[in-house]
Design a protein around this motif. Sequence first.
Motif, PDB file in Angstrom:
ATOM      1  N   THR A  32       0.833  -1.207   0.000  1.00 19.04           N
ATOM      2  CA  THR A  32       0.000   0.000   0.000  1.00 19.04           C
ATOM      3  C   THR A  32       0.869   1.260   0.000  1.00 19.04           C
ATOM      4  O   THR A  32       0.348   2.376   0.072  1.00 19.04           O
ATOM      5  N   ARG A  58      -0.074  -4.225   6.581  1.00 13.29           N
ATOM      6  CA  ARG A  58      -0.870  -4.448   7.805  1.00 13.29           C
ATOM      7  C   ARG A  58      -2.298  -3.953   7.643  1.00 13.29           C
ATOM      8  O   ARG A  58      -3.197  -4.413   8.341  1.00 13.29           O
ATOM      9  N   HIS A  59      -2.501  -2.983   6.721  1.00 11.23           N
ATOM     10  CA  HIS A  59      -3.861  -2.465   6.507  1.00 11.23           C
ATOM     11  C   HIS A  59      -4.095  -2.299   5.000  1.00 11.23           C
ATOM     12  O   HIS A  59      -3.178  -1.905   4.278  1.00 11.23           O
ATOM     13  N   ALA A  88       4.815  -7.966   8.717  1.00  7.46           N
ATOM     14  CA  ALA A  88       5.956  -8.606   8.046  1.00  7.46           C
ATOM     15  C   ALA A  88       7.131  -8.805   9.003  1.00  7.46           C
ATOM     16  O   ALA A  88       8.140  -9.397   8.627  1.00  7.46           O
ATOM     17  N   ILE A  93      12.208  -2.469   3.301  1.00  7.90           N
ATOM     18  CA  ILE A  93      12.118  -2.208   4.740  1.00  7.90           C
ATOM     19  C   ILE A  93      11.382  -0.884   4.899  1.00  7.90           C
ATOM     20  O   ILE A  93      11.905   0.168   4.502  1.00  7.90           O
ATOM     21  N   ASN A 145       8.859  12.932  -1.308  1.00 10.44           N
ATOM     22  CA  ASN A 145       9.255  13.551  -0.031  1.00 10.44           C
ATOM     23  C   ASN A 145       8.761  14.995   0.043  1.00 10.44           C
ATOM     24  O   ASN A 145       8.535  15.536   1.124  1.00 10.44           O
TER      25      ASN A 145
HETATM   26  N1  LIG Z   1      12.176   8.650   0.641  1.00 12.87           N
HETATM   27  C1  LIG Z   1      13.263   8.579  -0.116  1.00 12.87           C
HETATM   28  O1  LIG Z   1      13.760   9.583  -0.665  1.00 12.87           O
HETATM   29  C2  LIG Z   1      13.923   7.240  -0.320  1.00 12.87           C
HETATM   30  C3  LIG Z   1      14.985   7.130  -1.226  1.00 12.87           C
HETATM   31  C4  LIG Z   1      15.566   5.876  -1.430  1.00 12.87           C
HETATM   32  C5  LIG Z   1      15.083   4.768  -0.740  1.00 12.87           C
HETATM   33  N2  LIG Z   1      14.055   4.918   0.151  1.00 12.87           N
HETATM   34  C6  LIG Z   1      13.559   3.733   0.857  1.00 12.87           C
HETATM   35  O2  LIG Z   1      12.261   3.409   0.373  1.00 12.87           O
HETATM   36  C7  LIG Z   1      11.551   2.697   1.387  1.00 12.87           C
HETATM   37  C8  LIG Z   1      10.172   3.290   1.557  1.00 12.87           C
HETATM   38  O3  LIG Z   1       9.406   3.003   0.381  1.00 12.87           O
HETATM   39  P1  LIG Z   1       7.939   3.597   0.193  1.00 12.87           P
HETATM   40  O4  LIG Z   1       8.038   5.094   0.255  1.00 12.87           O
HETATM   41  O5  LIG Z   1       7.319   2.950  -0.977  1.00 12.87           O
HETATM   42  O6  LIG Z   1       7.240   3.095   1.526  1.00 12.87           O
HETATM   43  P2  LIG Z   1       5.950   3.682   2.242  1.00 12.87           P
HETATM   44  O7  LIG Z   1       5.140   4.502   1.308  1.00 12.87           O
HETATM   45  O8  LIG Z   1       6.386   4.254   3.546  1.00 12.87           O
HETATM   46  O9  LIG Z   1       5.114   2.353   2.528  1.00 12.87           O
HETATM   47  C9  LIG Z   1       5.463   1.404   3.494  1.00 12.87           C
HETATM   48  C10 LIG Z   1       4.668   0.129   3.212  1.00 12.87           C
HETATM   49  O10 LIG Z   1       5.080  -0.891   4.117  1.00 12.87           O
HETATM   50  C11 LIG Z   1       3.927  -1.375   4.826  1.00 12.87           C
HETATM   51  N3  LIG Z   1       4.374  -1.751   6.169  1.00 12.87           N
HETATM   52  C12 LIG Z   1       4.914  -0.951   7.124  1.00 12.87           C
HETATM   53  N4  LIG Z   1       5.223  -1.655   8.220  1.00 12.87           N
HETATM   54  C13 LIG Z   1       4.834  -2.935   7.961  1.00 12.87           C
HETATM   55  C14 LIG Z   1       4.855  -4.134   8.720  1.00 12.87           C
HETATM   56  N5  LIG Z   1       5.357  -4.180   9.973  1.00 12.87           N
HETATM   57  N6  LIG Z   1       4.378  -5.267   8.149  1.00 12.87           N
HETATM   58  C15 LIG Z   1       3.855  -5.252   6.894  1.00 12.87           C
HETATM   59  N7  LIG Z   1       3.827  -4.152   6.128  1.00 12.87           N
HETATM   60  C16 LIG Z   1       4.302  -3.006   6.659  1.00 12.87           C
HETATM   61  C17 LIG Z   1       2.947  -0.195   4.820  1.00 12.87           C
HETATM   62  O11 LIG Z   1       1.614  -0.576   5.015  1.00 12.87           O
HETATM   63  P3  LIG Z   1       0.992  -0.723   6.510  1.00 12.87           P
HETATM   64  O12 LIG Z   1       1.450   0.480   7.284  1.00 12.87           O
HETATM   65  O13 LIG Z   1      -0.481  -0.805   6.313  1.00 12.87           O
HETATM   66  O14 LIG Z   1       1.559  -1.987   7.046  1.00 12.87           O
HETATM   67  C18 LIG Z   1       3.151   0.302   3.396  1.00 12.87           C
HETATM   68  O15 LIG Z   1       2.489  -0.538   2.493  1.00 12.87           O
HETATM   69  C19 LIG Z   1      12.404   2.770   2.650  1.00 12.87           C
HETATM   70  O16 LIG Z   1      13.156   1.593   2.784  1.00 12.87           O
HETATM   71  C20 LIG Z   1      13.305   3.954   2.353  1.00 12.87           C
HETATM   72  O17 LIG Z   1      14.516   3.921   3.084  1.00 12.87           O
HETATM   73  C21 LIG Z   1      13.456   6.115   0.354  1.00 12.87           C
END
Ligand SMILES: NC(=O)c1ccc[n+]([C@@H]2O[C@H](COP(=O)([O-])OP(=O)(O)OC[C@H]3O[C@@H](n4cnc5c(N)ncnc54)[C@H](OP(=O)(O)O)[C@@H]3O)[C@@H](O)[C@H]2O)c1
Length: 311
Positions: free
Chosen positions: A8, A31-32, A49, A69, A147
């Motif tokens: 999600t 989780r949701h 997870a 992660i 961001n």
């Molecule tokens: N922001 C940047 O500029 C940047 C740049 C390079 C790399 N990154 C990396 O990209 C990643 C973030 O990617 P994103 O932005 O696509 O993520 P995101 O939008 O924060 O989404 C996180 C996902 O993980 C799920 N999640 C969280 N905790 C969980 C758990 N305990 N069990 C199961 N599912 C879980 C969330 O859903 P639920 O909450 O419903 O579980 C959601 O689907 C990080 O590793 C970050 O370091 C970020």
Amino acid sequence: MILVMGATGNIGSKITTHLLAHGQKVRCVARHFPNKEAFRGAELLQGDANNVGFLTDAMRGCSVAFTMIPSNVKAAEMRFYQNKFGEVTAEAIEESGIKKIVNLSSVGADLEGGTGPILGLHDQEERLNDISGLDIMHLRPTYFMENLLAGIPTIISMSRYFGTIPGDLEMPMIATRDIAARAAFLLMNPTFKGHNVEHLLGERNICHDEVIRVLGDAINWPNLEYVEVPPAEMKNYFVGAGLSEDWANGYNELSDAFTNGSMKASFQRDKTNTTATSIEEFARTTFQDAYSKALVGANKSRPQPEGEARI
Ligand SMILES: NC(=O)c1ccc[n+]([C@@H]2O[C@H](COP(=O)([O-])OP(=O)(O)OC[C@H]3O[C@@H](n4cnc5c(N)ncnc54)[C@H](OP(=O)(O)O)[C@@H]3O)[C@@H](O)[C@H]2O)c1
């Protein structure tokens, strides 16, 4: 069957849309699932997870998985949190016997220090590379354009965008749709063997002064201003907003890695890692949309920027 973790999230949700549009069988983990309709056709596994039994069962029977992660801005010790999450993912991969992984990492994941939240992703690349017989592609995208959405509340309330990176520093930024498109392609065509890395650097390098001007133009706010603030001030703001001190320190360390050039030294732009979506397109679509929703949420019409003619 293709497994998508973080289904999600920014990237996972877009990967899922791509895969479903291409008629793939998809299993989604989060989780949701507040909007199940958006996942129609996918198998939804709702759970934590961090639970190795749950994640192993989710991976069983899948030919390839997207792993990541999730960020946790409230983690008291960020790298510890990332490593616990990463260990469970690695254990589930081994237990389930899955052999192909597309892993979300980051630019700078090759660096051993000074990169804040990237250090846990560095550890995870090494951990997954230690699994014998695994074919893996680590995607190393740059700073997400998404961001910038976090700045919408201060644009609305204070008519400024605040950040710690120097306004004139050119750096790569990428829209998450471009990361998802590449990840989905690799998940559908998992021909990679052994350990691989791909950088994804967005359409061009761009500085925050220009980025914020482009965003301002898209929301009909000419001369919207980027304001550089000292890292200590930014840390106070984050901690005051409920984010952990460790996360705030990590954010500042990462900003510094972009500013001092150590991050840039770890990759080079070329045709293969340059992607399609420009900041102008992102501004006209994702940013404009999120800004309009935030205005409605704040029950406001657009505030009047200083110096703008009033009719
Ligand atoms: N922001 C940047 O500029 C940047 C740049 C390079 C790399 N990154 C990396 O990209 C990643 C973030 O990617 P994103 O932005 O696509 O993520 P995101 O939008 O924060 O989404 C996180 C996902 O993980 C799920 N999640 C969280 N905790 C969980 C758990 N305990 N069990 C199961 N599912 C879980 C969330 O859903 P639920 O909450 O419903 O579980 C959601 O689907 C990080 O590793 C970050 O370091 C970020």
